[in-house]
Design an enzyme around this catalytic site. Structure first.
Site, PDB file in Angstrom:
ATOM      1  N   CYS A  49       0.883  -1.179   0.000  1.00 49.96           N
ATOM      2  CA  CYS A  49       0.000   0.000   0.000  1.00 49.96           C
ATOM      3  C   CYS A  49       0.912   1.218   0.000  1.00 49.96           C
ATOM      4  O   CYS A  49       1.042   1.922   1.000  1.00 49.96           O
ATOM      5  CB  CYS A  49      -0.923  -0.006   1.217  1.00 49.96           C
ATOM      6  SG  CYS A  49      -2.045  -1.416   1.302  1.00 49.96           S
ATOM      7  N   ALA A  50       1.543   1.479  -1.125  1.00 47.95           N
ATOM      8  CA  ALA A  50       2.735   2.327  -1.172  1.00 47.95           C
ATOM      9  C   ALA A  50       2.448   3.815  -1.190  1.00 47.95           C
ATOM     10  O   ALA A  50       3.332   4.612  -0.862  1.00 47.95           O
ATOM     11  CB  ALA A  50       3.580   1.970  -2.394  1.00 47.95           C
ATOM     12  N   GLY A  51       1.241   4.238  -1.612  1.00 52.51           N
ATOM     13  CA  GLY A  51       0.999   5.667  -1.718  1.00 52.51           C
ATOM     14  C   GLY A  51       1.014   6.369  -0.369  1.00 52.51           C
ATOM     15  O   GLY A  51       0.618   5.769   0.635  1.00 52.51           O
TER      16      GLY A  51
ATOM     17  N   GLY B  19       6.402   7.590   0.536  1.00 46.26           N
ATOM     18  CA  GLY B  19       7.508   7.863   1.450  1.00 46.26           C
ATOM     19  C   GLY B  19       8.340   6.631   1.756  1.00 46.26           C
ATOM     20  O   GLY B  19       9.567   6.625   1.561  1.00 46.26           O
ATOM     21  N   LYS B  20       7.704   5.574   2.220  1.00 40.92           N
ATOM     22  CA  LYS B  20       8.438   4.352   2.535  1.00 40.92           C
ATOM     23  C   LYS B  20       8.966   3.691   1.269  1.00 40.92           C
ATOM     24  O   LYS B  20      10.066   3.119   1.258  1.00 40.92           O
ATOM     25  CB  LYS B  20       7.544   3.387   3.316  1.00 40.92           C
ATOM     26  CG  LYS B  20       7.144   3.903   4.684  1.00 40.92           C
ATOM     27  CD  LYS B  20       6.232   2.924   5.397  1.00 40.92           C
ATOM     28  CE  LYS B  20       5.780   3.486   6.736  1.00 40.92           C
ATOM     29  NZ  LYS B  20       4.917   4.688   6.585  1.00 40.92           N
TER      30      LYS B  20
ATOM     31  N   ASP C  35      -0.408   0.412  -5.241  1.00 38.90           N
ATOM     32  CA  ASP C  35      -1.464   1.091  -4.500  1.00 38.90           C
ATOM     33  C   ASP C  35      -2.764   0.949  -5.274  1.00 38.90           C
ATOM     34  O   ASP C  35      -2.758   0.955  -6.513  1.00 38.90           O
ATOM     35  CB  ASP C  35      -1.142   2.570  -4.276  1.00 38.90           C
ATOM     36  CG  ASP C  35      -1.952   3.140  -3.124  1.00 38.90           C
ATOM     37  OD1 ASP C  35      -1.407   3.188  -1.996  1.00 38.90           O
ATOM     38  OD2 ASP C  35      -3.132   3.503  -3.322  1.00 38.90           O
TER      39      ASP C  35
ATOM     40  N   ASP D 198      -5.037  -3.776  -6.170  1.00 44.41           N
ATOM     41  CA  ASP D 198      -5.732  -3.969  -4.903  1.00 44.41           C
ATOM     42  C   ASP D 198      -5.014  -5.066  -4.131  1.00 44.41           C
ATOM     43  O   ASP D 198      -4.967  -6.223  -4.571  1.00 44.41           O
ATOM     44  CB  ASP D 198      -7.181  -4.361  -5.185  1.00 44.41           C
ATOM     45  CG  ASP D 198      -7.998  -4.553  -3.913  1.00 44.41           C
ATOM     46  OD1 ASP D 198      -7.418  -4.532  -2.808  1.00 44.41           O
ATOM     47  OD2 ASP D 198      -9.223  -4.740  -4.026  1.00 44.41           O
TER      48      ASP D 198
ATOM     49  N   ASP E 241       1.942  -1.013   4.932  1.00 47.52           N
ATOM     50  CA  ASP E 241       1.556   0.173   5.697  1.00 47.52           C
ATOM     51  C   ASP E 241       0.057   0.337   5.484  1.00 47.52           C
ATOM     52  O   ASP E 241      -0.389   0.962   4.530  1.00 47.52           O
ATOM     53  CB  ASP E 241       2.335   1.392   5.197  1.00 47.52           C
ATOM     54  CG  ASP E 241       2.059   2.637   6.020  1.00 47.52           C
ATOM     55  OD1 ASP E 241       1.308   2.541   7.004  1.00 47.52           O
ATOM     56  OD2 ASP E 241       2.581   3.709   5.667  1.00 47.52           O
TER      57      ASP E 241
ATOM     58  N   CYS F 177      -0.186   3.844  11.227  1.00 46.51           N
ATOM     59  CA  CYS F 177       0.070   5.131  11.874  1.00 46.51           C
ATOM     60  C   CYS F 177      -1.034   5.367  12.888  1.00 46.51           C
ATOM     61  O   CYS F 177      -1.777   6.345  12.834  1.00 46.51           O
ATOM     62  CB  CYS F 177       0.135   6.260  10.844  1.00 46.51           C
ATOM     63  SG  CYS F 177       0.771   7.797  11.552  1.00 46.51           S
TER      64      CYS F 177
END
Length: 465
Positions: free
Chosen positions: A288-290, A293-294, A313, A335, A352, A405
């Protein structure tokens, strides 16, 4: 010392002046920008940290005026719960019964009176001018009466009146004093093992302005370059720095994409994933890259090791942001719960997961009022499906980093406890971040703003059986 304590003399016992009714309202561009941001958050769920730079740029507000607009808007959003209690005690209507444009203006005035060094007469008169410009002359009279009452006491004096007694209702007391919804106070208390003193420290840290954290992407930039540009080294991340002042976009490495703005905890959870030893280490996935940052940091570390990252993403616009953050990684719109890749493809997987974002309330002050407890079941259902998919994507012996987060137990320990048994061994994440103290009792790692100066990020490391 709060604003009221600093203005106790010099008024001759009279309320603050508001200026003559006959004069033309004065335009104050900084306050108008702050007010317009509050209205955008209320009317269309705008994100304050994204919209404010745009407003300032479009209106050519710079320097001290830009700093004032930002402080007024963010400070009002952080203190909204406290201010509403006080405003309700000063008027004949509850804040929820007021017309929203008027309510936001009064909140803005209350923040100036109670938590800034702005003189009381200037805070009130500028707010009345704003209301006359943006709302109308009639409501300005009601606002004037309310704000004159607000100005009559200090913040501490008001809190003694409007907050529930600490001895009778400790959670309600903390909720009003530190301007957090009660359910979030409960969530923090539970994640901190019931320690109310530390819960108080966590709430206080949420209301402090965060420093701008930078990441130097390895192989492309060094922290020394950022230090030479005016930053200072981060406490824990070998790639991290903090910008003490100025606009990060003016740093050449940031403008060129060799460095980026990224919370230090975000850097460290990615680093922990890369530190777990593997016998085969060629294919990595950021599931889930969007917004990237990571992925940007993982891509740089993978390049140094001869590995390749695939970043995915589900949302098209977030996948586009990821493409701007990486140099070698492949990027796909996909997905994670129904992925196009084959099971067992990857050696390392970063998940993430979408979450409430309760760990980033310092940077997203409006999020505390936007989220609801009813959001939790849908999010945790998605988190479980994504974690199960991540454990399918990694090969036996490979490792998954499950990150949120948020410190909410339902989004962290409970999700891992529901999904991992029979599928994965839970590693002690603290062992892979030995330089960071205070990460909790394990086997998970929980960051906190009051302990580490970072977002309250959660990390679990899982090795597939």
């Amino acid at each position: 010392m709060n604003r009221g304590q600093q203005r106790s003399s010099g008024r001759g016992g009279r309320g603050p002046a508001t200026g003559g009714r006959g004069r033309r309202p004065r335009r104050d561009e900084a306050r108008i920008a702050a007010y317009d941001l509050l209205r955008a958050v209320d009317e269309r769920d705008a994100y304050a940290n994204l919209l404010m730079p745009t407003l300032l740029r479009q209106r050519k507000i710079t320097g001290r005026e830009a700093a004032l607009a930002t402080e007024l808007a963010y400070g009002t959003l952080r203190g909204l719960g406290t201010y509403d209690e006080i405003i309700g005690a000063c008027g004949d209507r509850a804040p929820g019964e007021l017309d929203p444009p008027l309510r936001d203006a009064i909140r803005l005035g209350a923040h100036q009176l109670l938590r800034t060094r702005i003189p009381a007469h200037a805070a009130v008169s500028s707010t009345i001018d704003l209301i006359r410009l943006r709302v109308g002359p009639g409501p300005s009279r009601y606002a004037n009466a309310v704000l004159r009452k607000v100005a009559g006491r200090t913040l501490d004096e008001w809190l003694a009146i409007v907050a529930p007694p600490k001895e009778e209702d400790p959670i309600g007391h903390l909720a009003v004093v530190h301007s957090h919804p009660r359910w979030i106070v409960n969530a923090f208390r539970d994640a901190l093992g019931g320690d109310l003193d530390e819960t108080t420290a966590a709430l206080e840290a949420d209301n402090a302005r965060p420093r701008v954290a930078l990441v130097a992407r390895p192989g492309r930039c060094s922290p020394d370059e950022l230090v030479a540009a005016g930053a200072e080294r981060a406490a824990y991340s070998p790639y991290g720095c903090y910008l003490t002042e100025g606009d990060p976009a003016e740093i050449p490495a940031v403008a060129e994409g060799r460095a980026a703005v990224q919370d230090e905890a975000s850097q460290l959870v990615a680093l922990a994933l890369t530190r777990v030893p593997l016998d085969e280490d060629r294919r990595w996935l950021d599931m889930c890259a969007g917004p990237g940052g990571k992925a940007g940091l993982l891509d740089a570390i993978a390049a140094e090791r001869g590995a390749r990252l695939l970043a995915a993403d589900v949302q098209h616009h977030r996948a586009r942001l990821v493409r701007g953050a990486v140099t070698r990684a492949g990027v796909v719109q996909a997905d994670g719960t129904a992925p196009p890749w084959r099971p067992g493809t990857f050696d390392r997987v970063m998940l993430d997961a979408p979450c409430t974002g309760l760990g980033a309330l310092r940077r997203r002050p409006e999020a505390r009022w936007r989220r609801r407890p009813s959001d939790i079941p849908e999010l945790t259902g998605l988190q479980r499906r994504l974690l199960a998919s991540a454990l399918e994507a990694v090969r036996p012996g490979g490792v998954v980093a499950y990150v949120t987060c948020s410190p909410h137990l339902a989004e962290t320990r409970v999700v891992v406890g529901d999904v991992a048994p029979g599928r994965a061994e839970v590693l002690d994440a603290r062992e892979y971040l030995p330089e960071v103290p205070g990460l909790g009792d394990g086997p998970f790692a929980q960051f906190w703003p009051h302990r580490h100066g970072t977002d309250a990020m959660f990390l679990a490391l899982l090795r597939r059986r």
